[in-house]
Design an enzyme around this catalytic site. Structure first.
Site, mmCIF file in Angstrom:
data_model
loop_
_atom_site.group_PDB
_atom_site.id
_atom_site.type_symbol
_atom_site.label_atom_id
_atom_site.label_comp_id
_atom_site.label_asym_id
_atom_site.label_seq_id
_atom_site.Cartn_x
_atom_site.Cartn_y
_atom_site.Cartn_z
ATOM 1 N N SER A 75 0.767 -1.200 0.030
ATOM 2 C CA SER A 75 0.146 0.017 0.007
ATOM 3 C C SER A 75 0.622 1.170 -0.154
ATOM 4 O O SER A 75 0.198 2.602 -0.136
ATOM 5 C CB SER A 75 -0.993 0.049 1.215
ATOM 6 O OG SER A 75 -1.961 -0.975 1.164
ATOM 7 N N ILE A 76 1.868 1.243 0.411
ATOM 8 C CA ILE A 76 2.879 2.417 0.084
ATOM 9 C C ILE A 76 2.791 3.037 -1.246
ATOM 10 O O ILE A 76 2.848 4.340 -1.399
ATOM 11 C CB ILE A 76 4.443 2.097 0.193
ATOM 12 C CG1 ILE A 76 4.732 1.528 1.814
ATOM 13 C CG2 ILE A 76 5.392 3.341 -0.065
ATOM 14 C CD1 ILE A 76 4.664 2.773 2.782
#
Length: 588
Positions: free
Chosen positions: A311-312
């Protein structure tokens, strides 16, 4: 009678020939082949000097690595008592020395028993004790500052290793080897900055304490101890890094405290884009640095190698959606659904969320939907914005340094990637996975830290520096590494401002994935990430990347725990403690 005279003449001639032969041999030994005796090229002068001297190397002469304030990163200097072996065979004021250093006389004499090389007494001495010892002027008894390796290595992957390598010497430094400037046993850099800066660090000459002894090993009185070393005011060269010793120790100690096994942390000064601290795990296996651990060499810097971000990467998808005007503040997304449109497990359902809420709570469905919409009109949208944020190209300092073209401070840094197969851009499920940092997406932790710094600076891209300057021994400058922009397009300031607000919401929101950091003395902005590596065994990469203080950004940081289990990962605890530690360092 004539026969007797003939025999005498023959004997005399034989003796003369023998004497002549011995004389010729002496001429060869002492005048002709003194430095290259026999086909083995034995240096007789060096051998004879070595035979009648006792010595101790004080400094190997190789250049050093220092932090931004000039403190050594690889060694600590301690004042030590040094005793030469010949003391065992002579009378010396052991009682006086004992009283000065606070060590029993018997312990000192026991250490000398059967010693073949100078004995170093490890108890640290004060400056006054050193002066008192040397004031005695006892042959073979000295108080001197000696360098010891740090008990806990600092930035070992970034700084790298040195070792003997005949192959590297012959390949890179054959001219220096031929003219005697270095030996085949001279240590050279084999990894990290030791390797990158090796040509600047090569030693000119060792510094030694020498004492001449007689054939029985006793001192030759009338000849004092000699210090041999280069008188050159310029060498050895020091590499003045951008690291802060206190911050580096904080990061190392925090990783060790939480026993982070694979991954690491990097801390960057946002204004200058300089690395303040960098620590990779696992630690280097000094006995076999290139032995594989988790599929990689132990000497490999995990922060310079591409990892799956999870999700970065939503930071990239969000920036693209904002700049392409795809966001309607009042529009909500169904976060009870997966990226494939199926219902997620009940404990992972988040209901209807706005774009900002989706970012704060890390809703996968929102970013999968946005990416699928954007890629229809621009198939390259995701890699374009990854590049605008400085995420997929090498971000470390590179440039021409003297005759070195494209010199790299971060040797071994690799590029990131978004796609490996362009055909996947036409596959909706592949686009959905890519939008949330899965499938083929890989980026380096250093590049992620650079992305956070870029957003905090309002979109300005810079190369990341780890070294400020090369300095001569007399502290004058040999070379200064100037700031370099990172090439390519950037996000606009309005997008950067919106991204700053989104990153704050991750921490400030009641349900944000970074809400734990609300209690820190510095306000944090950032993004969490959990990348699936092995679904069957629940193996993930666990990230937190961000910057602080949120309203007056000074530091960007990434902490990543690789090939772990989400439930036991210390990523957030490491991030929390480093932020608190930096506050303490700055306010003490």
């Amino acid at each position: 009678m004539k026969i007797i005279h003939k025999r005498i003449y023959i004997t005399l001639i034989f003796i003369l020939l023998l004497i002549s032969g011995l004389g010729a041999r002496l001429v060869q030994l002492q005048l002709v082949s003194t430095e290259s005796f026999t086909d083995k090229k034995i240096n007789l002068i060096e051998g004879s000097v070595k035979q009648r001297t006792q010595e101790m190397v004080v400094d190997d002469g190789r250049g050093k690595f220092e932090d931004k304030n000039g403190q050594s990163l690889t060694s600590i200097t301690h004042n030590r008592l040094v005793l030469f072996p010949f003391l065992e065979k002579m009378k010396w004021p052991v009682q006086q020395v004992s009283e000065i250093v606070g060590i029993q006389p018997k312990e000192l004499t026991n250490r000398l028993a059967n010693a073949k090389t100078p004995v170093i007494i490890t108890k640290e001495l004060s400056h006054a004790q050193v002066e008192q010892i040397n004031a005695l002027k006892v042959p073979g008894v000295f108080g001197i500052p000696l360098k010891d390796e740090r008990p806990v290595p600092l930035a070992e992957h970034l700084i790298g290793l040195e070792a003997q390598s005949k192959q590297i010497i012959e390949e890179k430094y054959s001219d220096k080897l031929k003219n005697g400037a270095i030996k085949s046993t001279t240590p050279v850099g084999i990894s990290g900055m030791q390797r990158a800066f090796d040509e600047f660090l090569l030693p000119e000459q060792e510094s030694k304490l020498l004492y001449h002894v007689d054939r029985l090993g006793g001192p030759m009185f009338g000849i004092d101890v000699k210090y041999t070393g280069t008188a050159n005011p310029y060498y050895p060269v020091s590499v003045r890094t951008t690291l802060d010793l206190s911050a580096q120790e904080l990061v190392e100690n925090t990783l060790n405290h939480y026993k982070l096994k694979d991954g690491g942390a990097v801390l960057i000064d946002i204004k200058s884009n300089k690395v303040i601290a960098m620590a990779s795990r696992p630690s280097i296996n000094k006995k076999d640095p290139f032995k594989k651990q988790n599929g990689s060499d132990s000497v490999e810097n995990r922060l310079l190698t591409p990892q799956t971000p999870g999700s970065i990467f939503k930071t990239v998808t969000a920036a693209a959606a904002l700049e392409q005007n795809k966001i309607q503040p009042s529009l909500t997304y169904n976060c009870d659904k997966s990226i494939y449109g199926n219902n997620v497990e009940e404990d992972h359902q988040k209901g209807q969320l706005t774009f900002e809420e989706s970012f704060a709570q890390s809703c996968n469905a929102t970013f999968a939907q946005l990416a699928k919409e954007m890629i229809i009109s621009n198939p390259n949208i995701l890699e374009q914005y990854a590049d605008k944020l400085g995420l997929i190209q090498p971000v470390g300092w590179t440039g021409d340094v003297f005759h070195f073209e494209h010199f790299k401070q971060f040797l071994g840094e690799k590029s990131g990637r978004v796609w490996t197969n362009a055909r996947e851009k036409k596959v909706p499920n592949a686009v959905a996975q890519t939008a949330i940092g899965q499938l083929d997406v890989k980026v380096t932790p250093l590049a992620v830290a650079n992305m956070m710094a870029t957003i905090a600076r309002g979109g300005e891209k810079k190369q990341v520096k780890a070294v400020d300057a090369l300095e001569y021994k007399n502290n004058t400058s040999l070379y200064t590494f100037k700031e370099h922009e990172l090439k390519g397009d950037t996000i606009n300031k309005a997008t950067a401002a919106s991204m700053q607000q989104l990153l704050k919401s991750v921490v400030q929101s009641e349900k944000g994935t970074g809400r734990r950091f609300q209690t820190l003395p510095y306000e944090v902005a950032g993004k969490s990430g959990t990348a699936e590596i092995n679904v069957k065994d629940d193996i993930v990469n666990k990230w937190f990347a961000g910057y602080f203080p949120a309203d007056d950004p000074k530091y960007a940081m990434v902490v990543v725990d690789l090939n772990t289990k989400s439930a036991i990962s210390p990523t957030n605890s490491v991030f929390y403690d480093i932020v608190k530690g930096m506050y303490d360092l700055n306010t003490r």
